[in-house]
Write a protein that holds these residues in place. Structure first.
Motif, PDB file in Angstrom:
ATOM      1  N   ALA A 138       0.854  -1.194   0.000  1.00 32.50           N
ATOM      2  CA  ALA A 138       0.000   0.000   0.000  1.00 32.50           C
ATOM      3  C   ALA A 138       0.884   1.236   0.000  1.00 32.50           C
ATOM      4  O   ALA A 138       2.087   1.167   0.278  1.00 32.50           O
ATOM      5  CB  ALA A 138      -0.936   0.001   1.206  1.00 32.50           C
ATOM      6  N   THR A 168      -5.226   9.046   1.659  1.00 32.31           N
ATOM      7  CA  THR A 168      -4.559   8.796   2.924  1.00 32.31           C
ATOM      8  C   THR A 168      -3.771  10.035   3.302  1.00 32.31           C
ATOM      9  O   THR A 168      -3.659  10.979   2.524  1.00 32.31           O
ATOM     10  CB  THR A 168      -3.633   7.568   2.838  1.00 32.31           C
ATOM     11  OG1 THR A 168      -3.189   7.222   4.156  1.00 32.31           O
ATOM     12  CG2 THR A 168      -2.413   7.840   1.965  1.00 32.31           C
ATOM     13  N   ASP A 184      -3.803   0.380  -2.737  1.00 36.91           N
ATOM     14  CA  ASP A 184      -3.717  -0.804  -1.880  1.00 36.91           C
ATOM     15  C   ASP A 184      -3.881  -2.005  -2.801  1.00 36.91           C
ATOM     16  O   ASP A 184      -4.907  -2.147  -3.459  1.00 36.91           O
ATOM     17  CB  ASP A 184      -4.822  -0.753  -0.825  1.00 36.91           C
ATOM     18  CG  ASP A 184      -4.833  -1.976   0.085  1.00 36.91           C
ATOM     19  OD1 ASP A 184      -3.896  -2.789   0.018  1.00 36.91           O
ATOM     20  OD2 ASP A 184      -5.800  -2.123   0.867  1.00 36.91           O
ATOM     21  N   ASP A 592      -9.201   6.230   6.916  1.00 32.91           N
ATOM     22  CA  ASP A 592      -8.971   6.783   5.587  1.00 32.91           C
ATOM     23  C   ASP A 592     -10.129   6.568   4.615  1.00 32.91           C
ATOM     24  O   ASP A 592     -10.022   6.928   3.447  1.00 32.91           O
ATOM     25  CB  ASP A 592      -7.672   6.256   4.961  1.00 32.91           C
ATOM     26  CG  ASP A 592      -6.446   6.858   5.615  1.00 32.91           C
ATOM     27  OD1 ASP A 592      -6.591   7.857   6.338  1.00 32.91           O
ATOM     28  OD2 ASP A 592      -5.340   6.334   5.418  1.00 32.91           O
ATOM     29  N   MET A 709      -4.497  -2.675   7.729  1.00 34.84           N
ATOM     30  CA  MET A 709      -5.685  -1.969   7.259  1.00 34.84           C
ATOM     31  C   MET A 709      -6.900  -2.883   7.397  1.00 34.84           C
ATOM     32  O   MET A 709      -7.316  -3.545   6.443  1.00 34.84           O
ATOM     33  CB  MET A 709      -5.494  -1.530   5.801  1.00 34.84           C
ATOM     34  CG  MET A 709      -4.285  -0.614   5.620  1.00 34.84           C
ATOM     35  SD  MET A 709      -3.874  -0.308   3.893  1.00 34.84           S
ATOM     36  CE  MET A 709      -5.290   0.660   3.380  1.00 34.84           C
ATOM     37  N   THR A 712     -10.399  -4.512   4.953  1.00 35.27           N
ATOM     38  CA  THR A 712     -10.141  -4.264   3.531  1.00 35.27           C
ATOM     39  C   THR A 712      -9.640  -5.476   2.763  1.00 35.27           C
ATOM     40  O   THR A 712      -9.479  -5.392   1.558  1.00 35.27           O
ATOM     41  CB  THR A 712      -9.102  -3.138   3.375  1.00 35.27           C
ATOM     42  OG1 THR A 712      -7.880  -3.518   4.026  1.00 35.27           O
ATOM     43  CG2 THR A 712      -9.601  -1.835   3.983  1.00 35.27           C
TER      44      THR A 712
END
Length: 738
Positions: A138, A168, A184, A592, A709, A712
């Motif tokens: 990412a 971000t 990502d 984010d 994260m 996701t």
């Protein structure tokens, strides 16, 4: 000979005592924000303490140990020499300078604020790439000629061009509100071969990103993108469920295509089933209770399990067996439900992955009531008592025992009238909470309402600050409309004993070190109200309704704490609670995302429960906190104090809620404390105390990845797939010093 030797010694002594030269830079990053880097070339590993001076007076002190993208981009070796200051106030004509603390060594050149424009570092950098573990990478890219994408090459072979799909905050960016295009992605599985590889990442202009080239080695992929759900599911088939002895009755509800569901029943691994499609009295998942009772007492009288499903859904061939196996996995199990799938317009299959039972989310979204199983007596009793839709039926069953979630999708969710379904949810809410107000809400896949209960509880707002400043005044000014609207008390908690109180506000001075745990405990001690809203200096409110929303969520006695959705000035989510497990620690949930993004399966569209809340703004039930012993000032003085207290509250049966119906803005820079010695000490203690709870967050599915994260990516492979209750693993009471 002796004189020569003595002279040589004198010369050596003089050279060693010469003043060192600091490799440093001071830049203006925003209206009141300054930063740069400072390195001692003689000892690059040394982390210098930097003083920021305004008109010759020391205004702030910080350690130059943050990530320094400019030095990293220049391949300057150790890149942890950046520093950053945000001042509470600054006159336009001030002169700002920096020096090494106690040594009077200048860092960069002094800046005359009237002549020095802001110079955001991120705008001149190409971007950054990070390895998140396994095959996941990412980062962010700086737009070039209106384009924002990254090309990735592994071992000289271009693998992909990745378009940015979100935003971000780079570290360090310019002002706290600055955001940049983010990406990502996962590399192809062929690179998970336990061999070292070299990744090179570039932006649209061909500039190499900071952090590139990046060496990595992946064995097990660890995570897979949501877009690869179909091959991921094929790669990780669940273990075959055991045979089930007995008949299973299936009741189809709603106006969907019954023949589609019946066709999926014909392929079930469990052949002993009977099905009834109940007539729909109107739109939405409602049914005629008399017809349902007649079926349960006649054709389905010998069934051992009753499954309720939306008509039009497609059941997996093991769906009936898995639901029956979960229902009988525990004697106290009253109702079980599973994850679902949806079909996208292009024909792709996507997962809707659920947590263990979330009562708050069910009340506003009914997320788990579209495929579930009950014992026959419970089904008959609920229907006989008037439950005539899926939400009322599921709600009634939750009073009879444990609610279990079966990880993994067992059916495809059909399209249905969500507006009509929301009306049924609203009717259930009014029956359950007669004095509540209900408003419509918006959520993908499921119905949604905004349920607000009435409360007469007293509320106190406590603003925490290490030192009174202009930022404190701004925070208080933004909170006052809500404080006045709710007739709430308010005070400021700070360290020190001899500080002026903000105008019109009571001051609680703690004395001693201004740790977060000490300030919060002081606020809990000073308050006399049942609810205490702990707010950090730097938080600001959007409207006057946020406090009433938090207090209303705490109207029931089993709610221990409530938090709003917290966003930055850029509108991106800072946190919506936390997730246990990433890095064997905690991570902010949904960070984010755009502030109005509904989150995975619509989680952020409605109020929902979490296992821990993040600092910034938390409304605590004071009595519950005091019973739990307050914050642990010894083990968790700062960074993990709130998470530890929240987990102890959860362990005592308290529910923790995040509500998107209240939003606060965090005007501060996003914190980056990981890696500091103080944080690592707290993390070791946190891991020791919560070692059993961290890998098994009931609010986070074993199908989801435990990387940086959360929400996701898919866990590759998934973790424990046993049926799950909303139960947190107990803490280990490690004595101090161990």
């Amino acid at each position: 000979m002796d004189d020569v030797t003595h002279g040589a010694r004198l010369r050596a002594t003089r050279r060693a005592a010469a003043r060192p030269v600091i490799d440093g830079r001071l830049v203006r990053l925003g209206e009141r924000t300054f930063g740069g880097h400072a390195v001692d070339p003689r000892d690059p590993s040394r982390k210098l303490a930097i003083e920021l001076l305004v008109d010759g007076f020391v205004a702030a002190v910080a350690r130059a140990d943050d990530y320094d993208p400019e030095r990293a981009a220049a391949n300057a070796g150790d890149d942890g020499h950046a520093f950053r200051f945000t001042l509470d106030a600054l006159e336009p004509g001030s002169v700002v300078s920096a020096r090494v603390a106690n040594l009077d060594l200048a860092v960069g050149e002094p800046l005359l604020c009237a002549d020095t424009p802001a110079e955001p570092l991120a705008s001149n950098l190409p971007g950054l790439v990070r390895w998140l573990g396994g095959l996941r990478f990412a980062g962010w890219v700086a737009p070039r000629n209106g384009e924002a994408w990254a090309s990735l090459a592994v071992d000289g072979e271009i693998i992909a061009e990745i378009r940015t799909e979100g935003w971000t905050r780079p570290e360090p960016p310019g002002d706290p509100g600055e955001a940049v295009p983010a990406f990502d992605t996962h590399l192809p599985e062929r690179f998970a071969d336990d061999r070292p590889h070299r990744l090179v990442a570039r932006n649209a202009a061909g500039e190499e990103l900071i952090g590139s080239p990046l060496a990595f080695m992946a064995g097990n992929p660890a995570s897979a993108p949501m877009a690869d759900y179909a091959p991921w599911r094929a790669r990780h088939p669940p273990d075959p469920p055991p045979p089930f002895d007995g008949e299973i009755a299936v009741i189809l509800v709603g106006a969907g295509a019954e023949d589609v569901t019946l066709a999926s029943l014909e392929t079930q691994l469990h052949p002993d089933w009977i099905c009834a499609a109940l007539p729909a009295p109107g739109p939405g998942p409602a049914f005629d209770a008399g017809t349902a009772l007649a079926f349960l007492d006649d054709d389905a009288s010998g069934a051992r399990v009753i499954v309720f499903a939306l008509a039009g859904g497609v059941l997996r061939d093991d769906a009936l067996l898995r639901l029956a196996d979960a229902l009988f996995s525990r004697e106290d199990a009253a109702v079980v439900y599973s994850d679902l799938e949806v079909i996208a317009p292009d024909g792709g299959t996507w997962p809707l992955i659920f947590p263990a039972f979330d009562r708050e989310r069910f009340s506003e979204q009914g997320y788990c009531a579209h495929l579930f199983a009950l014992r026959p007596d419970a089904a008959r009793h609920a229907v006989a008592e008037g439950a005539d839709d899926l939400y009322a039926l599921f709600h009634a069953a939750t009073d009879d025992g444990a609610v279990l979630a079966v990880p993994g999708a067992l059916a495809i969710l059909p399209r249905f009238d969500r507006t009509a379904a929301a009306s049924l949810l609203a009717a259930l809410a009014r029956d359950t909470f007669p004095d509540a107000t209900v408003a419509p809400a918006t959520s993908p896949f499921f119905p949604a309402i905004h349920l607000r209960r009435r409360t007469d509880a007293d509320v106190t707002v406590a603003v925490l600050t290490p030192a009174i400043s202009a930022r404190t005044a701004a925070t208080l000014a933004s909170l006052r409309p809500a404080i006045g609207h709710n007739q709430a008390g308010a005070f400021v908690v700070t360290a020190g004993d001899d500080v002026p109180a903000p105008e019109g506000t009571r001051l609680v001075a703690t004395g001693g070190e201004a740790t977060r745990a000490r300030l919060v405990n002081a606020a809990l001690d000073a308050a006399t109200s049942g609810l205490v809203c702990i707010i950090d200096d730097g938080m600001e409110a959007e409207d006057k309704d946020w406090l009433a929303e938090l207090a209303a969520r705490a109207a029931t006695a089993d709610v221990a704490a409530v938090a709003p959705l917290v966003v930055g000035r850029d509108g991106l989510v800072r946190h919506a609670g936390t997730v246990l497990g990433p890095d064997f620690a905690v991570a902010p949930a949904f960070a984010d995302l755009a502030g109005r993004d509904p989150g995975h399966a619509g989680t952020l569209a409605v109020a929902h429960e979490v296992s821990a809340l993040a600092p910034g703004c938390i409304l605590y039930r004071r009595e519950a906190c005091l019973r739990a012993g307050g914050m642990d000032e010894v083990r968790f003085p700062n960074f993990l104090a709130d998470a530890d207290l929240c987990l102890r509250l959860r362990g005592k049966g308290g529910r923790l809620i995040v509500t998107p119906h209240a939003r606060l803005i965090d005007t501060r820079r996003a914190s980056a404390f990981r890696g500091s010695g103080a944080f690592e000490r707290e993390l070791r203690a946190f891991r020791a105390r919560w070692a059993e709870a961290l890998p098994a967050d009931p609010g986070y599915s074993p199908l989801l990845a435990l990387d940086a994260m959360p929400w996701t990516a898919l866990a590759d492979p998934p973790r424990d797939m046993a049926p799950r209750a909303d139960r947190l693993a107990a803490m280990v009471d490690v004595p101090p010093g161990f």
